[in-house]
Scaffold this motif. Structure first.
Motif, PDB file in Angstrom:
ATOM      1  N   SER A  70      71.197  31.833 -22.297  1.00  0.00           N
ATOM      2  CA  SER A  70      71.757  31.107 -20.937  1.00  0.00           C
ATOM      3  C   SER A  70      71.956  32.123 -19.826  1.00  0.00           C
ATOM      4  CB  SER A  70      72.871  30.371 -21.429  1.00  0.00           C
ATOM      5  OG  SER A  70      74.034  31.435 -22.165  1.00  0.00           O
ATOM      6  N   GLN A  71      71.792  33.471 -20.383  1.00  0.00           N
ATOM      7  CA  GLN A  71      72.131  34.418 -19.258  1.00  0.00           C
ATOM      8  C   GLN A  71      70.806  35.354 -19.020  1.00  0.00           C
ATOM      9  OE1 GLN A  71      76.651  35.434 -19.523  1.00  0.00           O
ATOM     10  NE2 GLN A  71      75.638  35.367 -21.701  1.00  0.00           N
ATOM     11  N   LEU A  72      70.588  35.803 -17.732  1.00  0.00           N
ATOM     12  CA  LEU A  72      69.456  36.509 -17.441  1.00  0.00           C
ATOM     13  C   LEU A  72      69.795  37.690 -16.548  1.00  0.00           C
ATOM     14  CD1 LEU A  72      66.210  37.129 -17.402  1.00  0.00           C
ATOM     15  CD2 LEU A  72      66.170  35.579 -15.611  1.00  0.00           C
ATOM     16  N   ILE A  73      69.571  39.066 -16.971  1.00  0.00           N
ATOM     17  CA  ILE A  73      69.764  40.077 -16.213  1.00  0.00           C
ATOM     18  C   ILE A  73      68.296  40.516 -15.701  1.00  0.00           C
ATOM     19  CG2 ILE A  73      70.293  42.481 -16.002  1.00  0.00           C
ATOM     20  CD1 ILE A  73      72.739  41.757 -17.817  1.00  0.00           C
ATOM     21  N   VAL A  74      68.060  40.529 -14.376  1.00  0.00           N
ATOM     22  CA  VAL A  74      66.863  41.026 -13.924  1.00  0.00           C
ATOM     23  C   VAL A  74      66.987  42.404 -13.158  1.00  0.00           C
ATOM     24  CG1 VAL A  74      65.223  40.674 -12.123  1.00  0.00           C
ATOM     25  CG2 VAL A  74      65.766  38.766 -13.451  1.00  0.00           C
ATOM     26  N   TYR A  75      66.470  43.178 -13.803  1.00  0.00           N
ATOM     27  CA  TYR A  75      66.232  44.625 -13.118  1.00  0.00           C
ATOM     28  C   TYR A  75      65.235  44.727 -12.115  1.00  0.00           C
ATOM     29  CZ  TYR A  75      66.668  49.548 -11.543  1.00  0.00           C
ATOM     30  OH  TYR A  75      66.689  50.479 -10.710  1.00  0.00           O
ATOM     31  N   HIS A  76      65.491  45.098 -10.768  1.00  0.00           N
ATOM     32  CA  HIS A  76      64.434  45.076  -9.920  1.00  0.00           C
ATOM     33  C   HIS A  76      63.768  46.407  -9.788  1.00  0.00           C
ATOM     34  CE1 HIS A  76      65.549  41.035  -8.390  1.00  0.00           C
ATOM     35  NE2 HIS A  76      66.728  41.348  -8.264  1.00  0.00           N
ATOM     36  N   PHE A  77      62.730  46.733 -10.464  1.00  0.00           N
ATOM     37  CA  PHE A  77      62.177  47.924 -10.698  1.00  0.00           C
ATOM     38  C   PHE A  77      61.306  48.325  -9.663  1.00  0.00           C
ATOM     39  CE2 PHE A  77      61.245  51.056 -14.244  1.00  0.00           C
ATOM     40  CZ  PHE A  77      60.613  51.779 -13.632  1.00  0.00           C
ATOM     41  N   MET A  78      61.518  49.421  -8.927  1.00  0.00           N
ATOM     42  CA  MET A  78      60.540  49.790  -7.960  1.00  0.00           C
ATOM     43  C   MET A  78      59.141  50.265  -8.313  1.00  0.00           C
ATOM     44  SD  MET A  78      63.148  52.057  -5.645  1.00  0.00           S
ATOM     45  CE  MET A  78      61.990  52.728  -4.457  1.00  0.00           C
ATOM     46  N   PHE A  79      58.433  49.342  -8.154  1.00  0.00           N
ATOM     47  CA  PHE A  79      56.784  49.747  -8.521  1.00  0.00           C
ATOM     48  C   PHE A  79      56.041  48.690  -7.716  1.00  0.00           C
ATOM     49  CE2 PHE A  79      54.094  51.714 -11.811  1.00  0.00           C
ATOM     50  CZ  PHE A  79      52.991  51.449 -11.494  1.00  0.00           C
TER      51      PHE A  79
END
Length: 244
Positions: A70-79
């Motif tokens: 039910s929970q999502l962590i998105v890391y915005h990775f610089m690529f």
């Protein structure tokens, strides 16, 4: 701090100083708990936009990134498109993901990295780094722009880009960040939190070790010393830009 000329005292004097500092540490812990509770109490925004991503098995929707959670962590990775390797600072941070991922998955949290480059362009780098965490592409989507980690080239060049909730002339077209989402039982998705710049420090476990030592982080600029973990005998400085 100059560790070469550091004061040296008796065990009794050290213990008294340590106890005084412990009081400050406990106050900091209570303040951190208060901020965490305040963060959880922030209002949410419903996500109605149809974001699409590309993963190893083809196209994905934002809902697919949750898996069974039910929970999502998105890391915005610089690529970005055309890059041969990811940002060194983002890579330093991502080195912490695989150890945490199993524990997160067993506590109702999915962790996924998202990059702007086409999916095929960062597969060789992922293999080189030996990472197993989920990493998908947002190429062709507004996702990175809408969540504050990509700027249009004309805005960045003109100093009109926004990063960390404010306009800044130091923002680049690709910047790091983290966003959190919640999916309710009806399948509705909500954006609950995003953080950038020094707000990402909490994810860097190695820095917490550094902060316990006499030399601390021992850096003149944030992450200036960081290398991809297979290049510590040389290489360029971190490409990540982190403000306050």
């Amino acid at each position: 701090m100059n560790v070469q000329n550091h004061p040296v005292v008796s065990r009794e004097e050290w213990l008294a100083a340590r106890q005084r500092h412990l009081a400050d540490e406990k106050a900091f812990t209570r303040e951190r708990d208060r901020l965490s509770a305040q963060r959880r109490a922030l209002p949410w925004v419903k996500v109605d936009k149809d974001y699409r991503f590309r993963g190893p098995d083809g196209e994905l929707k934002l809902a697919d990134l949750f898996g069974q959670h039910s929970q999502l962590i998105v890391y915005h990775f610089m690529f970005a498109k055309g890059w041969e390797e990811g940002c060194q600072g983002c890579s330093f941070l991502a080195d912490h993901f695989d150890g945490a991922d199993l524990h997160l998955a067993h506590h109702d949290i999915a962790l996924v990295a998202v990059s702007h480059a086409p999916f095929a362009e960062f597969q060789a780098f992922k293999r080189r780094m030996g990472w197993a965490f989920d990493w998908v592409s947002s190429d062709g989507s507004d996702f990175n722009y809408d969540f504050g980690v990509c700027a249009r080239s004309e805005d960045a060049a003109a100093g009109k880009a926004t990063y960390n909730y404010e306009k800044t002339d130091s923002a680049e077209e690709e910047m790091p960040g983290l966003s959190v989402f919640y999916r309710d039982e009806a399948g509705a998705i909500f954006h609950t939190y995003s953080t950038y710049a020094r707000g990402l420090d909490l994810l860097v476990g190695a820095y917490n070790f550094h902060d316990l030592t006499p030399k601390g982080r021992n850096e003149d600029e944030i992450m200036e010393w960081v290398r991809h973990h297979d290049r510590y005998e040389g290489g360029a400085k971190s490409a990540c830009c982190h403000g306050e």
